[in-house]
Every structure is written in structure tokens, then in C-alpha cells.
Write a protein that holds these residues in place. Structure first.
Motif, mmCIF file in Angstrom:
data_model
loop_
_atom_site.group_PDB
_atom_site.id
_atom_site.type_symbol
_atom_site.label_atom_id
_atom_site.label_comp_id
_atom_site.label_asym_id
_atom_site.label_seq_id
_atom_site.Cartn_x
_atom_site.Cartn_y
_atom_site.Cartn_z
ATOM 1 N N ALA A 151 -33.974 122.966 -12.738
ATOM 2 C CA ALA A 151 -35.385 122.143 -13.002
ATOM 3 C C ALA A 151 -34.898 121.103 -13.380
ATOM 4 N N ILE A 152 -34.570 121.138 -14.678
ATOM 5 C CA ILE A 152 -33.237 119.200 -15.315
ATOM 6 C C ILE A 152 -33.055 118.700 -13.867
ATOM 7 N N ARG A 171 -36.448 113.111 -9.906
ATOM 8 C CA ARG A 171 -38.089 112.460 -10.000
ATOM 9 C C ARG A 171 -37.984 111.473 -11.275
ATOM 10 N N MET A 172 -37.200 111.004 -12.132
ATOM 11 C CA MET A 172 -37.014 109.918 -12.887
ATOM 12 C C MET A 172 -36.650 109.617 -12.327
ATOM 13 N N ARG A 200 -34.448 117.971 -11.134
ATOM 14 C CA ARG A 200 -35.541 117.878 -10.567
ATOM 15 C C ARG A 200 -35.860 116.358 -11.271
ATOM 16 N N GLU A 201 -35.951 117.269 -12.252
ATOM 17 C CA GLU A 201 -37.085 116.517 -13.736
ATOM 18 C C GLU A 201 -35.738 114.545 -13.533
ATOM 19 N N GLU A 202 -34.293 115.215 -13.965
ATOM 20 C CA GLU A 202 -33.409 113.706 -13.379
ATOM 21 C C GLU A 202 -33.599 113.200 -11.793
ATOM 22 N N ARG A 218 -32.956 126.655 -14.726
ATOM 23 C CA ARG A 218 -33.024 125.471 -15.789
ATOM 24 C C ARG A 218 -31.961 124.385 -15.866
#
Length: 199
Positions: free
Chosen positions: A70-71, A77-78, A73-75, A67
Motif C-alpha cells: 500500500a505504501i 501514485r504520488m 502504491r501510494e508513492e 502495508r
């Protein structure tokens, strides 16, 4: 029978006695079993999809790590989705916040920096904004490129795009339309002139 019950025609009393005897035999057999064999106080064995034993603590730690990744990676990507302008604006905003932290809470009329900030702000309803000659580089907007050169007029007087190569690729409809409008106006002027000639 294999269960130990009698076979054949039995009365209800005999069936009841047989069922009680079978229940007592089963309870006696369960009482003889050791707790390790029965699994009464045994710990739950967790298995994955393939049937291998897994430790729930390790599994929870693994899920938490996934988790977190994933967080992150999302940050990331943003962050990658932002452009250079957004990044520079964010840095500028953070710098301004850092500067404001060191300033006094009360600001007075003679504060030069505050007055400069107020002067640089653009207001949509400022009547004197057109007279100002010194514009700061940050507030000046980029002008869109325009086509430089002659072009045939159209009915809406829309200029061609700045990448137009100057070649007229129309089917002649605009020319015919404008000629027809001009001839209509000319005929109306001529008719008016003829009708008021005698006056």
C-alpha cells in the motif's frame, strides 16, 4: 434431582452441606482430568472469519506485506501525480545538490559560477532589471496569448479572450450604457459652455 442434590424441604444447614459436597465433587472431577483434556496449557488457536485455523506469524507477515504494498502504491501514485515540469525541477535540484557537494565550502568574489547564479536571479525590487537585455531562457516566462484584431470597447476596457471569433453576441446593453455616459458628458460640457459664455 439430576445434579445429585436432595429435593424437597431442606434446612439452611442441609443446603450448605449439599453445596459443599457438590463443590468437592466438582473439584475432584477436575483434578482427575488430564492437562491435555482440560486445555490448561494448550496454545491459542487463531481462526479467520470463515473459521479456518490461521498461523499468527504468517498473518502478521501477510499484513506487513500488504502495508508495504500500500505504501509503494501510494508513492507510485504520488509520482504519477507529478507533471513533467515538477519532475524536471526535481532532477535539476538533485543535480545542483550533487554539484554543490563537490564545491569548496568557502566561496569568494572571483567565483564565476556563483556570480552567474546571482546575476540570473530576479529580484522584485531591482530598479535596473528593466535595462537588462540578455535574459536567460530558464528565467523568461511565457507570455499569455492575446486577441489580435479590433474589438468594441466596453465600460471596463477589458480585452476579449484570445479565442474570441470576433462575433458580437451581446444584447446591446454595453452600447446603450456607453452612449448614455457619452451623452451625459457632452451635455455637461455644453451646459458649462453656455453658462460661461457671457464671461
Amino acid at each position: 434431582m439430576s445434579s445429585g442434590q436432595r429435593a424437597g424441604l431442606l434446612t439452611s444447614e442441609e443446603i450448605r452441606r449439599e453445596a459443599m459436597r457438590a463443590r468437592e465433587d466438582e473439584e475432584r472431577m477436575l483434578a482427575k482430568l488430564k492437562e491435555e483434556d482440560s486445555g490448561r496449557f494448550a496454545e491459542t488457536v487463531h481462526r479467520d472469519e470463515t473459521g479456518r485455523k490461521i498461523d499468527p506469524k504468517i498473518k502478521k507477515a501477510e499484513e506487513a506485506r500488504k502495508r508495504k504494498e500500500a505504501i509503494e502504491r501510494e508513492e507510485q501514485r504520488m509520482e504519477w501525480g507529478k507533471g513533467l515540469v515538477q519532475r524536471s525541477e526535481e532532477k535539476e535540484r538533485l543535480r545542483q545538490l550533487e554539484d554543490e557537494k563537490n564545491k569548496p565550502l568557502a566561496r569568494y568574489r572571483d567565483d564565476d559560477e556563483y556570480n552567474q547564479d546571482l546575476r540570473e536571479k530576479e529580484r522584485w525590487n531591482d530598479p535596473a532589471a528593466g535595462f537588462l537585455t540578455s535574459k536567460s531562457g530558464s528565467s523568461r516566462r511565457l507570455a499569455r496569448p492575446k486577441y489580435k484584431g479590433p474589438w468594441k470597447p466596453n465600460r471596463y476596457m477589458i480585452a476579449p479572450g484570445y479565442r474570441w471569433d470576433g462575433v458580437d453576441r451581446s444584447n446591446g446593453f454595453e452600447d446603450q450604457y456607453l452612449l448614455q455616459q457619452n451623452s451625459k458628458k457632452a451635455r455637461a460640457i455644453e451646459a458649462h459652455a453656455w453658462s460661461t459664455e457671457d464671461m
